[in-house]
Motif scaffolding. Structure first.
Motif, PDB file in Angstrom:
ATOM      1  N   ALA A  38       0.827  -1.209   0.000  1.00  0.00           N
ATOM      2  CA  ALA A  38       0.000   0.000   0.000  1.00  0.00           C
ATOM      3  C   ALA A  38       0.861   1.259   0.000  1.00  0.00           C
ATOM      4  O   ALA A  38       0.508   2.267  -0.619  1.00  0.00           O
ATOM      5  N   LEU A  39       2.018   1.197   0.689  1.00  0.00           N
ATOM      6  CA  LEU A  39       2.901   2.363   0.785  1.00  0.00           C
ATOM      7  C   LEU A  39       3.941   2.408  -0.341  1.00  0.00           C
ATOM      8  O   LEU A  39       4.698   3.369  -0.435  1.00  0.00           O
ATOM      9  N   ASP A  40       3.975   1.347  -1.165  1.00  0.00           N
ATOM     10  CA  ASP A  40       4.929   1.248  -2.264  1.00  0.00           C
ATOM     11  C   ASP A  40       6.363   1.283  -1.749  1.00  0.00           C
ATOM     12  O   ASP A  40       7.212   2.040  -2.235  1.00  0.00           O
ATOM     13  N   VAL A  41       6.634   0.437  -0.751  1.00  0.00           N
ATOM     14  CA  VAL A  41       7.987   0.297  -0.208  1.00  0.00           C
ATOM     15  C   VAL A  41       8.320  -1.188  -0.147  1.00  0.00           C
ATOM     16  O   VAL A  41       7.455  -2.055  -0.321  1.00  0.00           O
ATOM     17  N   GLU A  42       9.580  -1.493   0.138  1.00  0.00           N
ATOM     18  CA  GLU A  42      10.003  -2.883   0.219  1.00  0.00           C
ATOM     19  C   GLU A  42       9.496  -3.532   1.503  1.00  0.00           C
ATOM     20  O   GLU A  42       9.580  -2.933   2.583  1.00  0.00           O
ATOM     21  N   PRO A  43       8.976  -4.755   1.417  1.00  0.00           N
ATOM     22  CA  PRO A  43       8.500  -5.442   2.621  1.00  0.00           C
ATOM     23  C   PRO A  43       9.655  -5.858   3.522  1.00  0.00           C
ATOM     24  O   PRO A  43      10.792  -6.039   3.067  1.00  0.00           O
ATOM     25  N   LEU A  44       9.357  -5.972   4.809  1.00  0.00           N
ATOM     26  CA  LEU A  44      10.272  -6.452   5.837  1.00  0.00           C
ATOM     27  C   LEU A  44      11.446  -5.515   6.107  1.00  0.00           C
ATOM     28  O   LEU A  44      12.357  -5.849   6.862  1.00  0.00           O
ATOM     29  N   LYS A  45      11.432  -4.327   5.505  1.00  0.00           N
ATOM     30  CA  LYS A  45      12.441  -3.324   5.811  1.00  0.00           C
ATOM     31  C   LYS A  45      12.115  -2.688   7.170  1.00  0.00           C
ATOM     32  O   LYS A  45      10.976  -2.759   7.651  1.00  0.00           O
ATOM     33  N   PRO A  46      13.078  -2.021   7.821  1.00  0.00           N
ATOM     34  CA  PRO A  46      12.802  -1.389   9.113  1.00  0.00           C
ATOM     35  C   PRO A  46      11.662  -0.375   9.025  1.00  0.00           C
ATOM     36  O   PRO A  46      11.573   0.410   8.078  1.00  0.00           O
ATOM     37  N   ALA A  47      10.794  -0.416  10.008  1.00  0.00           N
ATOM     38  CA  ALA A  47       9.648   0.496  10.080  1.00  0.00           C
ATOM     39  C   ALA A  47       9.446   0.924  11.526  1.00  0.00           C
ATOM     40  O   ALA A  47      10.004   0.324  12.449  1.00  0.00           O
ATOM     41  N   LEU A  48       8.672   1.984  11.714  1.00  0.00           N
ATOM     42  CA  LEU A  48       8.344   2.472  13.050  1.00  0.00           C
ATOM     43  C   LEU A  48       6.831   2.514  13.214  1.00  0.00           C
ATOM     44  O   LEU A  48       6.115   2.943  12.302  1.00  0.00           O
ATOM     45  N   MET A  49       6.365   2.068  14.354  1.00  0.00           N
ATOM     46  CA  MET A  49       4.934   2.101  14.652  1.00  0.00           C
ATOM     47  C   MET A  49       4.685   3.012  15.838  1.00  0.00           C
ATOM     48  O   MET A  49       5.305   2.857  16.896  1.00  0.00           O
ATOM     49  N   THR A  50       3.790   3.976  15.656  1.00  0.00           N
ATOM     50  CA  THR A  50       3.376   4.822  16.773  1.00  0.00           C
ATOM     51  C   THR A  50       1.997   4.363  17.234  1.00  0.00           C
ATOM     52  O   THR A  50       1.115   4.117  16.414  1.00  0.00           O
ATOM     53  N   ARG A  51       1.844   4.223  18.529  1.00  0.00           N
ATOM     54  CA  ARG A  51       0.547   3.895  19.120  1.00  0.00           C
ATOM     55  C   ARG A  51       0.137   5.043  20.015  1.00  0.00           C
ATOM     56  O   ARG A  51       0.872   5.432  20.910  1.00  0.00           O
ATOM     57  N   ARG A  52      -1.052   5.589  19.741  1.00  0.00           N
ATOM     58  CA  ARG A  52      -1.594   6.647  20.592  1.00  0.00           C
ATOM     59  C   ARG A  52      -2.880   6.142  21.228  1.00  0.00           C
ATOM     60  O   ARG A  52      -3.773   5.647  20.542  1.00  0.00           O
ATOM     61  N   ARG A  53      -2.983   6.331  22.534  1.00  0.00           N
ATOM     62  CA  ARG A  53      -4.192   5.952  23.263  1.00  0.00           C
ATOM     63  C   ARG A  53      -4.758   7.207  23.920  1.00  0.00           C
ATOM     64  O   ARG A  53      -4.051   7.915  24.638  1.00  0.00           O
ATOM     65  N   TYR A  54      -6.029   7.444  23.670  1.00  0.00           N
ATOM     66  CA  TYR A  54      -6.701   8.672  24.126  1.00  0.00           C
ATOM     67  C   TYR A  54      -7.573   8.350  25.343  1.00  0.00           C
ATOM     68  O   TYR A  54      -8.439   7.465  25.286  1.00  0.00           O
ATOM     69  N   PHE A  55      -7.337   9.105  26.423  1.00  0.00           N
ATOM     70  CA  PHE A  55      -8.056   8.873  27.678  1.00  0.00           C
ATOM     71  C   PHE A  55      -8.869  10.098  28.069  1.00  0.00           C
ATOM     72  O   PHE A  55      -8.428  11.239  27.878  1.00  0.00           O
ATOM     73  N   ALA A  56     -10.032   9.841  28.644  1.00  0.00           N
ATOM     74  CA  ALA A  56     -10.865  10.905  29.215  1.00  0.00           C
ATOM     75  C   ALA A  56     -10.705  10.841  30.732  1.00  0.00           C
ATOM     76  O   ALA A  56      -9.593  10.910  31.251  1.00  0.00           O
TER      77      ALA A  56
END
Length: 241
Positions: free
Chosen positions: A192-210
């Protein structure tokens, strides 16, 4: 859009149009304050973003120099307050490709920091730069089941999902927890991103609290490792910003 983001867009457009030659001196903070009738804080924040984008270089005692007319391919996100999340939503747009309810299982529950078996409303798709449409990451937005009744509004909104939820249910965001972790780029997302698979990537997780300890929204974004940088500014308690 915040005032400093408006100023940043104006200055970036002028740089791109050649109003300031590459290698030339850029106007000082005081000159920009006088020209645009804004505070020095607003100018500093605008210049900080332009520097993060690779357009300017600032050095104490030597002033500011123009480095390039267009931003580098690296997407840099700077976050030092909840307001920065709104700037992020303004700078980018979410292109929804999938929508539906999911019951989270073991691995996904671990990633989200939740209990397996919970039901969440999920939106997934590409996030693109608002300026030129460049895909910067794959994003998945999970909305807690009690707030899925506003699915129609969530589908049609062009703004942040957390804003719709907070307005419709009278929630006040007390905290946003962000975690950045490394992983190998999943093959289906790489396509989907048109990049090579299994290459280094970064994942950000945001959790929203009330008010309580249960998040009402969780967002996962997966960026190609060579296209993303995250800047966090920390201030000493009681120090002036």
């Amino acid at each position: 859009m915040t005032r400093y983001m408006e100023l940043r867009q104006t200055l970036a457009a002028e740089i791109a149009a050649g109003a300031f030659a590459v290698g030339a001196r850029f106007p000082t903070e005081y000159e920009l304050c006088d020209r645009f009738s804004v505070s020095r804080h607003t100018v500093r924040e605008a210049l900080r973003v332009l520097e993060d984008q690779g357009l300017l270089a600032r050095q104490a005692g030597l002033g500011t120099t123009v480095l390039a007319r267009t931003p580098s391919a690296l997407y840099t996100q700077t976050l030092d307050s909840l307001g920065g999340l709104l700037d992020y939503a303004t700078e980018t747009r979410f292109e929804k490709q999938h929508e539906g309810f999911v019951t989270i299982r073991d691995r996904l529950a671990e990633i989200l920091g939740r209990v397996a078996g919970e039901r969440w409303l999920r939106f997934a798709g590409l996030r693109r730069l608002a300026t030129d449409g460049t895909a910067i990451c794959w994003t998945e937005i999970f909305v807690a089941d009690p707030y899925s009744a506003e699915r129609g509004r969530l589908v049609s909104t062009s703004g942040p999902v957390y804003e719709v939820i907070s307005k419709q249910f009278g929630l006040e965001i007390h905290e946003v927890e962000q975690r950045v972790s490394a992983l190998a780029m999943p093959p289906e997302i790489a396509k989907a991103l048109d990049v090579e698979p299994l290459k280094p990537a970064l994942m950000t997780r945001r959790r929203y609290f009330a008010e309580d300890d249960t998040p009402f929204e969780i967002t996962l974004s997966i960026h190609p490792g060579d296209r993303y940088a995250y800047t966090q500014r920390l201030h000493r308690e009681g120090a002036r910003k």
